[in-house]
Design an enzyme around this catalytic site. Structure first.
Site, PDB file in Angstrom:
ATOM      1  N   ASP A 179       0.653  -1.588  -0.066  1.00  0.00           N
ATOM      2  CA  ASP A 179      -0.014  -0.129   0.098  1.00  0.00           C
ATOM      3  C   ASP A 179       0.704   1.613  -0.346  1.00  0.00           C
ATOM      4  O   ASP A 179       1.979   1.181   0.908  1.00  0.00           O
ATOM      5  CB  ASP A 179      -1.019  -0.115   1.370  1.00  0.00           C
ATOM      6  CG  ASP A 179      -2.074   0.972   1.141  1.00  0.00           C
ATOM      7  OD1 ASP A 179      -1.921   2.490   0.762  1.00  0.00           O
ATOM      8  OD2 ASP A 179      -3.342   0.251   1.369  1.00  0.00           O
ATOM      9  N   ASN A 211     -13.450  -3.604   3.304  1.00  0.00           N
ATOM     10  CA  ASN A 211     -14.731  -2.058   3.893  1.00  0.00           C
ATOM     11  C   ASN A 211     -15.614  -2.474   2.403  1.00  0.00           C
ATOM     12  O   ASN A 211     -15.172  -2.946   0.661  1.00  0.00           O
ATOM     13  CB  ASN A 211     -13.701  -0.533   3.966  1.00  0.00           C
ATOM     14  CG  ASN A 211     -13.114  -1.016   4.652  1.00  0.00           C
ATOM     15  OD1 ASN A 211     -13.222  -1.613   5.571  1.00  0.00           O
ATOM     16  ND2 ASN A 211     -12.153  -0.194   4.178  1.00  0.00           N
ATOM     17  N   HIS A 240     -11.323  -5.371  -2.899  1.00  0.00           N
ATOM     18  CA  HIS A 240     -10.097  -5.091  -2.144  1.00  0.00           C
ATOM     19  C   HIS A 240      -9.637  -5.681  -0.792  1.00  0.00           C
ATOM     20  O   HIS A 240     -10.618  -5.431  -0.030  1.00  0.00           O
ATOM     21  CB  HIS A 240      -8.504  -4.179  -2.703  1.00  0.00           C
ATOM     22  CG  HIS A 240      -9.080  -2.707  -1.915  1.00  0.00           C
ATOM     23  ND1 HIS A 240     -10.249  -2.151  -2.502  1.00  0.00           N
ATOM     24  CD2 HIS A 240      -8.413  -2.547  -0.994  1.00  0.00           C
ATOM     25  CE1 HIS A 240     -10.440  -0.985  -1.758  1.00  0.00           C
ATOM     26  NE2 HIS A 240      -9.414  -0.974  -0.902  1.00  0.00           N
ATOM     27  N   GLN A 288     -15.082   2.844   2.013  1.00  0.00           N
ATOM     28  CA  GLN A 288     -14.081   1.650   0.666  1.00  0.00           C
ATOM     29  C   GLN A 288     -13.225   3.322  -0.292  1.00  0.00           C
ATOM     30  O   GLN A 288     -14.884   4.642  -0.040  1.00  0.00           O
ATOM     31  CB  GLN A 288     -14.860   1.048   0.236  1.00  0.00           C
ATOM     32  CG  GLN A 288     -14.147   0.974  -1.559  1.00  0.00           C
ATOM     33  CD  GLN A 288     -15.306  -0.104  -1.771  1.00  0.00           C
ATOM     34  OE1 GLN A 288     -17.183  -0.796  -1.197  1.00  0.00           O
ATOM     35  NE2 GLN A 288     -14.966  -0.900  -2.430  1.00  0.00           N
ATOM     36  N   HIS A 325      -7.206  -5.633   2.641  1.00  0.00           N
ATOM     37  CA  HIS A 325      -5.467  -4.827   3.200  1.00  0.00           C
ATOM     38  C   HIS A 325      -5.101  -6.247   4.205  1.00  0.00           C
ATOM     39  O   HIS A 325      -5.643  -6.733   4.797  1.00  0.00           O
ATOM     40  CB  HIS A 325      -6.161  -3.944   4.193  1.00  0.00           C
ATOM     41  CG  HIS A 325      -6.868  -2.936   3.133  1.00  0.00           C
ATOM     42  ND1 HIS A 325      -6.252  -1.074   3.191  1.00  0.00           N
ATOM     43  CD2 HIS A 325      -8.482  -1.663   3.053  1.00  0.00           C
ATOM     44  CE1 HIS A 325      -6.935  -1.120   2.708  1.00  0.00           C
ATOM     45  NE2 HIS A 325      -7.946  -1.157   2.411  1.00  0.00           N
TER      46      HIS A 325
END
Length: 136
Positions: free
Chosen positions: A32, A88, A101, A95, A103
């Site tokens: 990230d 999320n 996706h 989100q 995390h």
């Protein structure tokens, strides 16, 4: 299907470069760029789906298996003290990119991050009402 207007589709499919930790035919796992902690990564499916409600059961299953695999590797190699998996759905849930996706967030003692909520205290009547709405 790939969405040409989706940044995560472009990253997942190698159109935009990333710090890739893992790749297979269905996913790319990247670091990230705005990490919560050292090693914070994202699992990105290569096919576009906006959220959990849109992904196939196959991709949903594979996402959790990949999360388990990556969490084990990352915990070992980063020597973290715990691990959060965060996923999320929708703006109200946090989100910010409308491409499903997950995390992968390594946690370290005293890392200063709080991925928590304030517990409420519903009455038994409220709990029954919610339960009845869900299990109709």
């Amino acid at each position: 299907m790939i969405n040409d207007n989706c940044i995560f589709c472009k990253i997942a499919n190698g159109v935009i470069s990333s710090n890739t930790l893992y790749e297979d035919e269905d996913f790319r796992v990247i670091l990230d760029l705005g990490p919560a902690t050292k090693g914070h990564a994202l699992i990105l499916p290569k096919e576009h789906a906006a959220n959990l409600y849109e992904i196939s059961d196959d991709i949903a299953s594979k996402t959790m298996l990949l999360a388990k695999k990556m969490a084990a590797i990352m915990t070992d190699r980063l020597d973290c003290d715990g691990f959060n998996l965060v996923q999320n759905n929708g703006e109200a849930a946090g989100q910010t990119v409308m491409h499903f996706h997950m995390h992968l967030i390594p946690r370290y003692k005293d890392d200063g991050q709080n991925i928590l909520w304030v517990p409420s205290k519903p009455s038994q009547e409220e709990l029954e009402d919610i339960k009845n709405k869900i299990i109709k």
